[in-house]
Design a protein around this motif. Structure first.
Motif, short mmCIF file in Angstrom:
data_model
loop_
_atom_site.label_atom_id
_atom_site.label_comp_id
_atom_site.label_asym_id
_atom_site.label_seq_id
_atom_site.Cartn_x
_atom_site.Cartn_y
_atom_site.Cartn_z
N ALA A 26 0.85 -1.32 0.21
CA ALA A 26 0.07 -0.09 0.05
C ALA A 26 0.93 1.24 0.08
O ALA A 26 0.58 2.32 -0.76
N VAL A 27 2.05 1.27 0.57
CA VAL A 27 2.74 2.33 0.66
C VAL A 27 3.56 2.57 -0.66
O VAL A 27 3.68 3.75 -1.33
N ALA A 28 3.85 1.54 -1.33
CA ALA A 28 4.45 1.57 -2.71
C ALA A 28 3.34 2.22 -3.89
O ALA A 28 3.66 3.11 -4.43
N VAL A 29 1.93 1.79 -3.29
CA VAL A 29 0.89 2.60 -4.30
C VAL A 29 0.89 3.87 -4.04
O VAL A 29 0.59 4.90 -4.91
N SER B 34 14.73 5.33 -12.13
CA SER B 34 15.38 4.39 -12.96
C SER B 34 15.81 3.58 -12.24
O SER B 34 15.84 2.13 -12.69
N GLY B 35 16.01 3.42 -10.85
CA GLY B 35 16.42 2.18 -10.13
C GLY B 35 15.35 1.35 -10.10
O GLY B 35 15.43 0.10 -9.85
N ILE B 36 14.09 1.79 -9.72
CA ILE B 36 13.01 1.16 -9.50
C ILE B 36 12.60 0.21 -10.87
O ILE B 36 12.55 -1.12 -10.67
N PHE B 37 12.56 0.84 -11.91
CA PHE B 37 12.29 -0.15 -13.11
C PHE B 37 13.58 -0.89 -13.54
O PHE B 37 13.39 -2.00 -13.92
N GLY B 38 14.83 -0.38 -13.15
CA GLY B 38 16.13 -1.18 -13.68
C GLY B 38 16.03 -2.42 -12.80
O GLY B 38 16.61 -3.35 -13.45
N LEU B 60 3.93 -2.17 -8.62
CA LEU B 60 2.79 -1.52 -8.15
C LEU B 60 3.40 0.20 -8.28
O LEU B 60 2.30 0.87 -8.32
N PHE B 61 4.31 0.45 -7.84
CA PHE B 61 4.79 1.87 -7.62
C PHE B 61 4.67 2.44 -9.14
O PHE B 61 3.99 3.66 -9.51
N LEU B 62 5.20 1.87 -10.16
CA LEU B 62 5.21 2.22 -11.50
C LEU B 62 3.76 2.47 -12.32
O LEU B 62 3.49 3.41 -12.66
N VAL B 63 2.96 1.53 -11.87
CA VAL B 63 1.62 1.67 -12.13
C VAL B 63 0.98 2.57 -11.63
O VAL B 63 0.33 3.25 -12.37
N SER B 64 1.23 2.78 -10.59
CA SER B 64 0.65 3.88 -9.39
C SER B 64 1.05 5.31 -10.27
O SER B 64 0.39 6.26 -10.06
N MET B 65 2.23 5.28 -10.50
CA MET B 65 2.80 6.68 -11.15
C MET B 65 1.90 7.24 -12.18
O MET B 65 1.57 8.29 -12.50
N ILE B 66 1.38 6.02 -13.02
CA ILE B 66 0.57 6.55 -14.41
C ILE B 66 -0.70 6.67 -14.12
O ILE B 66 -1.07 7.69 -14.36
#
Lengths: 170, 152
Positions: A26-29, B34-38, B60-66
């Motif tokens: 959830a933190v990542a999201v 760059s580190g997260i997708f790398g 999840l982080f990258l999808v949430s950015m979009i």
């Protein structure tokens, strides 16, 4: 049940670890969502706006856009508070340790990498964050940029290894 | 200073800082894109010890950015100078130019271990000398490229 105590303990552990896991994701999201929204609101997803900051020659003609400086300063200020707040803590809320980059020294790969990134950034006005968030808007040729950016990152792994081997020999 | 957007850019910057702070305090991770997708691209990396969901949190982080960028654009369709909206964004240059830039951005951020977010925001915020050097080098290089190409 004869094994109820053991059974309960196992169940309890599983529940607490899956709750921690859920909080971790959830933190990542939440973080990713805020990051992407911040990139849109600051307009850093607009390549032209980024290039207008990098165009320092325009200062004398009054056409320079200092906006990116405010984005970076605002972001650093908030992040700095969290770094100072966690200084005395040994672990974050949902993991057993803080994950800091292992590298400390200023070496050739750092400089060469920064130069290559700077060239690509100056050519396009796009750095990795906006490249990802721009998927929401799909401007023409974005997939070309993204595909080659991922390829570059993949190839960079081998360049890093090559640098590491060279330094070991030298 | 006809293009200067102090309010929206400062608010956006504070949000990016808050996003980085949440990931640091919550999960002990640096929000370096760059580190997260790398780390999820091949070849497979060694997963960090004791870290839950090494691939899943990054995806999840990258999808949430979009999604975050999309939601912001729905709530605030016209911000900044001249009614900026996400759909007005265009990439600059022909496909070969864009491909070259993308390759250099991916290669450079991998070799140099970071980009505007990892070195520029989180690195500077934790007083990393390595990040300061990287930031100075890539800002200076990018400014030289803009000056030489006259792209703006």
């Amino acid at each position: 049940m004869s094994n109820s105590i053991t059974h309960d303990n196992v169940t309890h552990d599983n529940v607490s670890s899956s709750v921690t896991n859920l909080a971790y994701l959830a933190v990542a999201v939440l973080s990713g969502g805020l990051f992407g929204a911040g990139l849109y609101i600051s307009q850093m997803i607009d390549p032209l706006k980024v290039l207008r900051f990098l165009d320092f020659g325009a200062i004398s003609q009054n056409g320079w856009d200092p906006s990116l400086a405010l984005v970076i300063i605002g972001a650093i200020a908030v992040m700095m508070v969290s770094v100072l707040l966690t200084k005395s803590r040994s672990a974050p809320l949902f993991d057993k340790q803080f994950h800091l980059p292992a590298l400390k020294q200023i070496d050739r790969p750092l400089i060469i990498g920064a130069v290559l990134f700077g060239i690509g950034w100056g050519m396009s006005g796009i750095c990795p964050g906006p490249a990802i968030t721009l998927v929401a808007f799909m401007p023409e040729n974005l997939l070309i940029f993204l595909g080659l950016m991922f390829l570059g990152s993949f190839l960079g792994t081998y360049v890093q290894k090559w640098f590491a081997n060279g330094d070991a020999i030298a | 200073m006809e293009y200067f957007t102090p309010v929206s850019s400062l608010i956006g910057g504070l949000m990016i800082g808050l996003a980085s702070a949440i990931l640091w305090v919550g999960n002990g991770r640096i929000a370096g894109i760059s580190g997260i997708f790398g780390q999820i691209l091949p070849p497979p990396k060694n997963p960090a010890k004791n870290s839950p969901n090494p691939i899943m949190w990054r995806v999840l982080f990258l999808v949430s950015m979009i999604i975050g960028g999309f939601i912001a654009s729905v709530l605030l369709p016209n911000i900044g100078v001249g009614g900026f909206g996400g759909d007005a964004v265009q990439l600059i240059g022909n496909p070969l130019w864009i491909a070259s830039a993308g390759l250099l951005v991916g290669l450079g951020t991998k070799i140099g271990n970071g980009c505007t977010s990892g070195h520029g925001v989180s690195g500077l915020a934790r007083f990393s000398l390595r990040s300061l050097v990287a930031v100075l080098v890539f800002f200076a290089t990018a400014a030289i490229i803009v000056a030489v190409t006259g792209i703006v």
